[in-house]
Design a protein around this motif. Structure first.
Motif, mmCIF file in Angstrom:
data_model
loop_
_atom_site.group_PDB
_atom_site.id
_atom_site.type_symbol
_atom_site.label_atom_id
_atom_site.label_comp_id
_atom_site.label_asym_id
_atom_site.label_seq_id
_atom_site.Cartn_x
_atom_site.Cartn_y
_atom_site.Cartn_z
ATOM 1 N N LEU A 40 0.816 -1.208 0.000
ATOM 2 C CA LEU A 40 0.000 0.000 0.000
ATOM 3 C C LEU A 40 0.856 1.267 0.000
ATOM 4 N N THR A 61 -9.154 -5.373 -1.157
ATOM 5 C CA THR A 61 -8.491 -4.606 -0.115
ATOM 6 C C THR A 61 -8.936 -5.102 1.259
ATOM 7 N N ASP A 63 -8.868 -3.497 4.933
ATOM 8 C CA ASP A 63 -8.612 -2.305 5.744
ATOM 9 C C ASP A 63 -8.831 -2.603 7.214
ATOM 10 N N ALA A 70 -6.740 1.605 2.178
ATOM 11 C CA ALA A 70 -6.366 0.712 1.081
ATOM 12 C C ALA A 70 -7.368 0.828 -0.062
ATOM 13 N N VAL A 81 -11.691 -2.311 -7.234
ATOM 14 C CA VAL A 81 -11.887 -2.969 -5.939
ATOM 15 C C VAL A 81 -13.073 -3.926 -6.056
ATOM 16 N N SER A 84 -13.994 -5.309 -0.655
ATOM 17 C CA SER A 84 -13.374 -4.460 0.356
ATOM 18 C C SER A 84 -13.751 -5.016 1.723
#
Length: 132
Positions: A40, A61, A63, A70, A81, A84
């Protein structure tokens, strides 16, 4: 075929970041033919090589917190993405658990890592079955 990029938050100094990073490593261990991880920090600083690797590519991602660093930075760099994940959401499922610290995960923390990695790997397998 391009590999799905797994990008965890940096979260240095917090258990959330440790869980995110370890989950990313576990996903790579389980699905190394389908996935690769990206740093990242290189995305945030605008590294040209990393930007080229994620631009218009499928990314997942992970996070640690609701700030979604991210996910936001991957999108800013042109990545797509696909999924997530927020570690904080996994932690809510385990109220009262003690996941550890920024440098040491407890058994509870490793269970969270496994849950996150398993969820993502299951989604990767399901999406690869839908292709073609």
């Amino acid at each position: 075929m391009s590999k799905t990029k797994i990008i965890p938050c940096s979260g240095i100094g917090k258990v959330h970041g440790s869980i995110a990073r370890e989950a990313a490593f576990e996903i790579i261990r389980r699905e190394n033919e389908k996935c690769e991880t990206m740093c990242l920090a290189h995305i945030v600083t605008g590294d040209v090589d990393i930007k080229e690797k994620i631009e218009n590519e499928k990314c997942i991602t992970i996070d640690g917190c609701p700030a979604l660093c991210a996910a936001k930075n991957v999108e800013l760099a042109g990545g797509i993405v696909e999924q997530s994940i927020r570690v904080i959401d996994e932690m809510k499922k385990h109220r009262g658990a003690k996941p550890g610290t920024a440098t040491y995960l407890t058994e509870d923390g490793w269970k969270m890592v496994d849950n996150i990695a398993s969820n993502i790997c299951e989604n990767l397998r399901a999406s690869s079955l839908e292709v073609d």
